[in-house]
Write a protein that holds these residues in place. Sequence first.
Motif, PDB file in Angstrom:
ATOM      1  N   HIS A   1      35.149 112.441  19.360  1.00 28.43           N
ATOM      2  CA  HIS A   1      34.652 113.466  18.436  1.00 28.43           C
ATOM      3  C   HIS A   1      35.762 114.383  17.927  1.00 28.43           C
ATOM      4  O   HIS A   1      35.502 115.484  17.492  1.00 28.43           O
ATOM      5  CB  HIS A   1      33.530 114.264  19.088  1.00 28.43           C
ATOM      6  CG  HIS A   1      32.288 113.461  19.319  1.00 28.43           C
ATOM      7  ND1 HIS A   1      31.413 113.134  18.313  1.00 28.43           N
ATOM      8  CD2 HIS A   1      31.804 112.885  20.450  1.00 28.43           C
ATOM      9  CE1 HIS A   1      30.420 112.413  18.810  1.00 28.43           C
ATOM     10  NE2 HIS A   1      30.637 112.238  20.097  1.00 28.43           N
ATOM     11  N   GLN A   2      36.989 113.912  17.983  1.00 30.55           N
ATOM     12  CA  GLN A   2      38.150 114.530  17.324  1.00 30.55           C
ATOM     13  C   GLN A   2      38.777 115.646  18.177  1.00 30.55           C
ATOM     14  O   GLN A   2      38.173 116.689  18.390  1.00 30.55           O
ATOM     15  CB  GLN A   2      37.752 115.083  15.952  1.00 30.55           C
ATOM     16  CG  GLN A   2      38.915 115.401  15.040  1.00 30.55           C
ATOM     17  CD  GLN A   2      38.432 115.640  13.613  1.00 30.55           C
ATOM     18  OE1 GLN A   2      37.788 114.797  12.990  1.00 30.55           O
ATOM     19  NE2 GLN A   2      38.743 116.801  13.088  1.00 30.55           N
TER      20      GLN A   2
ATOM     21  N   LYS B   1      33.924 117.931  16.983  1.00 33.14           N
ATOM     22  CA  LYS B   1      32.682 117.725  16.246  1.00 33.14           C
ATOM     23  C   LYS B   1      31.436 117.818  17.114  1.00 33.14           C
ATOM     24  O   LYS B   1      30.340 118.077  16.596  1.00 33.14           O
ATOM     25  CB  LYS B   1      32.739 116.393  15.490  1.00 33.14           C
ATOM     26  CG  LYS B   1      33.773 116.423  14.365  1.00 33.14           C
ATOM     27  CD  LYS B   1      33.746 115.165  13.509  1.00 33.14           C
ATOM     28  CE  LYS B   1      34.702 115.300  12.329  1.00 33.14           C
ATOM     29  NZ  LYS B   1      34.681 114.093  11.459  1.00 33.14           N
ATOM     30  N   ASP B   2      31.557 117.606  18.430  1.00 34.67           N
ATOM     31  CA  ASP B   2      30.421 117.862  19.315  1.00 34.67           C
ATOM     32  C   ASP B   2      30.543 119.215  20.006  1.00 34.67           C
ATOM     33  O   ASP B   2      29.731 119.557  20.850  1.00 34.67           O
ATOM     34  CB  ASP B   2      30.234 116.734  20.331  1.00 34.67           C
ATOM     35  CG  ASP B   2      31.447 116.526  21.221  1.00 34.67           C
ATOM     36  OD1 ASP B   2      32.498 117.149  20.953  1.00 34.67           O
ATOM     37  OD2 ASP B   2      31.357 115.727  22.179  1.00 34.67           O
ATOM     38  N   ARG B   3      31.585 119.979  19.642  1.00 39.01           N
ATOM     39  CA  ARG B   3      31.754 121.375  20.063  1.00 39.01           C
ATOM     40  C   ARG B   3      31.736 121.495  21.584  1.00 39.01           C
ATOM     41  O   ARG B   3      30.953 122.240  22.176  1.00 39.01           O
ATOM     42  CB  ARG B   3      30.680 122.261  19.424  1.00 39.01           C
ATOM     43  CG  ARG B   3      30.634 122.131  17.913  1.00 39.01           C
ATOM     44  CD  ARG B   3      29.575 123.004  17.285  1.00 39.01           C
ATOM     45  NE  ARG B   3      29.322 122.603  15.909  1.00 39.01           N
ATOM     46  CZ  ARG B   3      28.477 123.191  15.084  1.00 39.01           C
ATOM     47  NH1 ARG B   3      27.768 124.234  15.507  1.00 39.01           N
ATOM     48  NH2 ARG B   3      28.304 122.762  13.859  1.00 39.01           N
TER      49      ARG B   3
ATOM     50  N   ARG C   1      28.326 124.390  21.777  1.00 37.62           N
ATOM     51  CA  ARG C   1      27.753 124.148  20.450  1.00 37.62           C
ATOM     52  C   ARG C   1      26.862 125.286  19.976  1.00 37.62           C
ATOM     53  O   ARG C   1      26.809 125.572  18.772  1.00 37.62           O
ATOM     54  CB  ARG C   1      26.991 122.827  20.439  1.00 37.62           C
ATOM     55  CG  ARG C   1      25.653 122.833  21.169  1.00 37.62           C
ATOM     56  CD  ARG C   1      25.029 121.465  21.214  1.00 37.62           C
ATOM     57  NE  ARG C   1      25.720 120.618  22.160  1.00 37.62           N
ATOM     58  CZ  ARG C   1      25.481 119.311  22.277  1.00 37.62           C
ATOM     59  NH1 ARG C   1      24.619 118.722  21.475  1.00 37.62           N
ATOM     60  NH2 ARG C   1      26.130 118.611  23.189  1.00 37.62           N
TER      61      ARG C   1
ATOM     62  N   HIS D   1      32.743 123.312  13.512  1.00 37.92           N
ATOM     63  CA  HIS D   1      33.537 122.556  14.473  1.00 37.92           C
ATOM     64  C   HIS D   1      34.311 123.496  15.394  1.00 37.92           C
ATOM     65  O   HIS D   1      34.910 124.480  14.939  1.00 37.92           O
ATOM     66  CB  HIS D   1      34.582 121.691  13.761  1.00 37.92           C
ATOM     67  CG  HIS D   1      34.020 120.590  12.918  1.00 37.92           C
ATOM     68  ND1 HIS D   1      32.709 120.171  12.979  1.00 37.92           N
ATOM     69  CD2 HIS D   1      34.614 119.786  11.987  1.00 37.92           C
ATOM     70  CE1 HIS D   1      32.523 119.181  12.134  1.00 37.92           C
ATOM     71  NE2 HIS D   1      33.654 118.928  11.520  1.00 37.92           N
TER      72      HIS D   1
ATOM     73  N   ASN E   1      36.481 128.493  16.148  1.00 34.04           N
ATOM     74  CA  ASN E   1      35.695 127.477  15.451  1.00 34.04           C
ATOM     75  C   ASN E   1      35.693 127.751  13.951  1.00 34.04           C
ATOM     76  O   ASN E   1      36.042 128.834  13.496  1.00 34.04           O
ATOM     77  CB  ASN E   1      34.275 127.398  16.002  1.00 34.04           C
ATOM     78  CG  ASN E   1      33.444 128.638  15.704  1.00 34.04           C
ATOM     79  OD1 ASN E   1      32.759 128.713  14.688  1.00 34.04           O
ATOM     80  ND2 ASN E   1      33.514 129.634  16.600  1.00 34.04           N
TER      81      ASN E   1
ATOM     82  N   ASP F   1      30.804 124.580   7.300  1.00 33.91           N
ATOM     83  CA  ASP F   1      31.199 123.190   7.060  1.00 33.91           C
ATOM     84  C   ASP F   1      32.286 123.162   5.994  1.00 33.91           C
ATOM     85  O   ASP F   1      32.018 122.941   4.808  1.00 33.91           O
ATOM     86  CB  ASP F   1      29.976 122.378   6.625  1.00 33.91           C
ATOM     87  CG  ASP F   1      30.290 120.894   6.449  1.00 33.91           C
ATOM     88  OD1 ASP F   1      31.444 120.493   6.716  1.00 33.91           O
ATOM     89  OD2 ASP F   1      29.387 120.145   6.029  1.00 33.91           O
TER      90      ASP F   1
ATOM     91  N   GLU G   1      40.105 115.799   4.478  1.00 33.91           N
ATOM     92  CA  GLU G   1      39.690 114.886   5.543  1.00 33.91           C
ATOM     93  C   GLU G   1      39.678 113.432   5.087  1.00 33.91           C
ATOM     94  O   GLU G   1      40.118 112.530   5.819  1.00 33.91           O
ATOM     95  CB  GLU G   1      38.307 115.285   6.059  1.00 33.91           C
ATOM     96  CG  GLU G   1      37.848 114.483   7.257  1.00 33.91           C
ATOM     97  CD  GLU G   1      36.594 115.040   7.888  1.00 33.91           C
ATOM     98  OE1 GLU G   1      36.539 115.079   9.134  1.00 33.91           O
ATOM     99  OE2 GLU G   1      35.674 115.445   7.152  1.00 33.91           O
TER     100      GLU G   1
END
Length: 299
Positions: A53-54, A72-74, A92, A98, A114, A118, A275
């Motif tokens: 998830h980066q 991406k899943d925090r 999250r 993110h 964070n 978006d 991206e």
Amino acid sequence: MTEYTLRTIVDGYSYLEGPRWHDGRLWFADFYTHTVNAVNADGSIELVATVPHQPSGLGWLPDGRLLIVSMKDRKVLRQESDGTLVEHADIRDLCGGHANDMVVDAQGRAYVGNFGFDLMGGAPHEHTTVVLVDTDGSASIVADGLSFPNGMVITPDGSTLLVNELFGNRISAFDIHPDGTLGERIEWVGYGDLGAEPDVGTRLEAATIVPDGLTLDAEGAVWIADAANNRAVRIVKGGEILDEVSTAPDGVFAVALGGDDGRTLFLCVAPNFDETERTATRLGRMLATEVDVPHAGRP
């Protein structure tokens, strides 16, 4: 200002972030290959971990285990001694976008920024939080109202957290309390309040600096990756710019001081932060140059 000669340390990556000098090696994350890597003394590169998830911010617990932000899943992940990754904290519900960069203090407490919105999807700008992850994995909001909190450092005495606000035209400071919570925001560097303007492009046009990555030196100045201006700049409290390293035509998105004497400035560069482009190409590089004042603080 000083003339700097840049050399390439690594290339052929997508988009490098989170550079750290640790245990005699340069560590970094690569967003779109989903990898965390370390450069050995002979120049070879070790794949340390793969984060689906980066990966972004990196740090270490007092016992040497690696912490990695999974964007991406925090989450914050922890690498155990056998190399496996486990969940250290799920943040999250405390993030507006993110999860991103991170600094870990001497006790093993992690401060995580964070996006707040978006960014890659073109959403309007929103202010957001810094999250404290305690040593047991519990998490809480310790600062709010920040504009894309990004690179962070802790002063050598552990008393102050500095936070780059990427779209805020400023660097903010917070007193660190004994329990790890933070005091009120102090403007450490500010070039004009951009307010509640929702359009990212308008905010960028109005900004003097676009501070992405951050590293602290032994004279109390910081080097920032000035992401929209193709340069790293050395700034002191109050905003005076002391020095500059151009990375044109590439942008620079993260920096670190390291090397055996702490005087090597590492710079993560790429053509831009788009991206789609960065995922499809391998134009991300790590550059380096020598500076006069060595590293201080954390990371």
